[in-house]
Design a protein around this motif. Structure first.
Motif, PDB file in Angstrom:
ATOM      1  N   THR A   1       1.039  -1.140  -0.144  1.00 54.59           N
ATOM      2  CA  THR A   1       0.041   0.156   0.179  1.00 54.59           C
ATOM      3  C   THR A   1       0.595   1.226   0.081  1.00 54.59           C
ATOM      4  O   THR A   1       0.526   2.250  -0.770  1.00 54.59           O
ATOM      5  N   ILE A   2       2.020   1.367   0.903  1.00 54.29           N
ATOM      6  CA  ILE A   2       3.028   2.428   0.915  1.00 54.29           C
ATOM      7  C   ILE A   2       3.419   2.492  -0.323  1.00 54.29           C
ATOM      8  O   ILE A   2       3.532   3.670  -0.902  1.00 54.29           O
ATOM      9  N   VAL A   3       4.006   1.484  -0.974  1.00 56.65           N
ATOM     10  CA  VAL A   3       4.700   1.710  -2.278  1.00 56.65           C
ATOM     11  C   VAL A   3       3.755   2.052  -3.204  1.00 56.65           C
ATOM     12  O   VAL A   3       4.192   2.910  -4.247  1.00 56.65           O
ATOM     13  N   GLY A   4       2.303   1.658  -3.326  1.00 56.05           N
ATOM     14  CA  GLY A   4       1.387   2.071  -4.486  1.00 56.05           C
ATOM     15  C   GLY A   4       0.825   3.319  -4.052  1.00 56.05           C
ATOM     16  O   GLY A   4       0.877   4.235  -5.194  1.00 56.05           O
ATOM     17  N   ALA A   5       1.135   4.115  -2.870  1.00 54.91           N
ATOM     18  CA  ALA A   5       0.489   5.272  -2.872  1.00 54.91           C
ATOM     19  C   ALA A   5       2.052   6.377  -3.211  1.00 54.91           C
ATOM     20  O   ALA A   5       1.789   7.368  -4.106  1.00 54.91           O
TER      21      ALA A   5
ATOM     22  N   THR B   1       4.244   5.293  -5.723  1.00 51.88           N
ATOM     23  CA  THR B   1       4.138   5.321  -7.221  1.00 51.88           C
ATOM     24  C   THR B   1       3.252   6.238  -7.536  1.00 51.88           C
ATOM     25  O   THR B   1       3.198   7.087  -8.608  1.00 51.88           O
ATOM     26  N   THR B   2       1.744   6.551  -6.956  1.00 50.62           N
ATOM     27  CA  THR B   2       0.597   7.218  -7.502  1.00 50.62           C
ATOM     28  C   THR B   2       1.233   8.652  -7.274  1.00 50.62           C
ATOM     29  O   THR B   2       1.017   9.665  -8.468  1.00 50.62           O
ATOM     30  N   VAL B   3       1.802   9.225  -6.472  1.00 48.39           N
ATOM     31  CA  VAL B   3       2.313  10.638  -5.934  1.00 48.39           C
ATOM     32  C   VAL B   3       3.394  10.733  -7.099  1.00 48.39           C
ATOM     33  O   VAL B   3       3.238  12.109  -7.810  1.00 48.39           O
ATOM     34  N   ILE B   4       4.357  10.201  -7.302  1.00 45.45           N
ATOM     35  CA  ILE B   4       5.530  10.284  -8.413  1.00 45.45           C
ATOM     36  C   ILE B   4       4.818  10.362  -9.910  1.00 45.45           C
ATOM     37  O   ILE B   4       5.060  11.349 -10.623  1.00 45.45           O
ATOM     38  N   VAL B   5       3.669   9.450 -10.283  1.00 46.89           N
ATOM     39  CA  VAL B   5       3.276   9.482 -11.684  1.00 46.89           C
ATOM     40  C   VAL B   5       2.357  10.657 -11.722  1.00 46.89           C
ATOM     41  O   VAL B   5       2.328  11.437 -12.683  1.00 46.89           O
ATOM     42  N   THR B   6       1.642  11.270 -10.693  1.00 45.08           N
ATOM     43  CA  THR B   6       0.845  12.449 -10.460  1.00 45.08           C
ATOM     44  C   THR B   6       1.736  13.560 -10.885  1.00 45.08           C
ATOM     45  O   THR B   6       1.566  14.388 -11.837  1.00 45.08           O
ATOM     46  N   ILE B   7       2.903  13.630 -10.054  1.00 48.33           N
ATOM     47  CA  ILE B   7       3.668  14.802 -10.338  1.00 48.33           C
ATOM     48  C   ILE B   7       4.463  14.898 -11.767  1.00 48.33           C
ATOM     49  O   ILE B   7       4.485  15.896 -12.394  1.00 48.33           O
ATOM     50  N   PHE B   8       4.806  13.807 -12.312  1.00 43.85           N
ATOM     51  CA  PHE B   8       5.443  13.555 -13.496  1.00 43.85           C
ATOM     52  C   PHE B   8       4.215  14.037 -14.600  1.00 43.85           C
ATOM     53  O   PHE B   8       4.739  14.924 -15.606  1.00 43.85           O
ATOM     54  N   ASP B   9       3.216  13.778 -14.359  1.00 42.86           N
ATOM     55  CA  ASP B   9       1.912  14.233 -15.297  1.00 42.86           C
ATOM     56  C   ASP B   9       1.660  15.598 -15.301  1.00 42.86           C
ATOM     57  O   ASP B   9       1.690  16.302 -16.398  1.00 42.86           O
ATOM     58  N   VAL B  10       1.743  16.199 -14.148  1.00 47.86           N
ATOM     59  CA  VAL B  10       1.414  17.594 -14.043  1.00 47.86           C
ATOM     60  C   VAL B  10       2.651  18.119 -14.848  1.00 47.86           C
ATOM     61  O   VAL B  10       2.483  19.315 -15.422  1.00 47.86           O
ATOM     62  N   ILE B  11       3.899  17.938 -14.610  1.00 48.51           N
ATOM     63  CA  ILE B  11       4.955  18.612 -15.018  1.00 48.51           C
ATOM     64  C   ILE B  11       4.912  18.519 -16.724  1.00 48.51           C
ATOM     65  O   ILE B  11       5.156  19.409 -17.667  1.00 48.51           O
ATOM     66  N   VAL B  12       4.726  17.437 -17.321  1.00 51.83           N
ATOM     67  CA  VAL B  12       4.536  16.959 -18.780  1.00 51.83           C
ATOM     68  C   VAL B  12       3.108  17.929 -19.107  1.00 51.83           C
ATOM     69  O   VAL B  12       3.432  18.547 -20.171  1.00 51.83           O
ATOM     70  N   ASP B  13       2.099  17.933 -18.561  1.00 56.79           N
ATOM     71  CA  ASP B  13       1.256  19.005 -18.937  1.00 56.79           C
ATOM     72  C   ASP B  13       1.409  20.230 -18.923  1.00 56.79           C
ATOM     73  O   ASP B  13       1.076  21.011 -20.056  1.00 56.79           O
ATOM     74  N   ILE B  14       2.298  20.764 -18.010  1.00 57.95           N
ATOM     75  CA  ILE B  14       2.861  22.186 -17.979  1.00 57.95           C
ATOM     76  C   ILE B  14       3.689  22.465 -19.226  1.00 57.95           C
ATOM     77  O   ILE B  14       3.377  23.109 -19.943  1.00 57.95           O
ATOM     78  N   ILE B  15       4.395  21.292 -19.522  1.00 59.05           N
ATOM     79  CA  ILE B  15       5.647  21.728 -20.475  1.00 59.05           C
ATOM     80  C   ILE B  15       4.719  21.676 -21.921  1.00 59.05           C
ATOM     81  O   ILE B  15       5.058  22.307 -22.895  1.00 59.05           O
TER      82      ILE B  15
END
Length: 72
Positions: free
Chosen positions: A25-29, A31-45
């Motif tokens: 559960t901790i690893v899943g959470a 991973t979700t946070v890292i993927v969300t941050i990456f998606d936001v950065i890509v959306d901004i770019i």
């Protein structure tokens, strides 16, 4: 005597399974946070790239190059 060891083994198995569930559960959470941050950065770019292409500077440059009529 075998039933005692079997019960102890099942108890240890339950404890290890619970710990593994918590770790998963901790690893899943994380991973979700890292993927969300990456998606936001890509959306901004991508948003910045898209605004440059559709911006007024880009349309003026294209209108000046071709043989089409310039819009002001």
């Amino acid at each position: 005597m075998g039933s005692i060891f079997s019960a102890i083994g099942r108890g240890i198995n339950a404890i290890i399974s619970a710990i593994a569930g918590v770790i998963m559960t901790i690893v899943g959470a994380i991973t979700t946070v890292i993927v969300t941050i990456f998606d936001v950065i890509v959306d901004i770019i991508c948003c910045r790239c898209g605004s440059r292409r559709s911006g007024s500077r880009y349309s003026r440059r294209r209108a000046g190059r071709g043989g089409g009529a310039a819009t002001y």
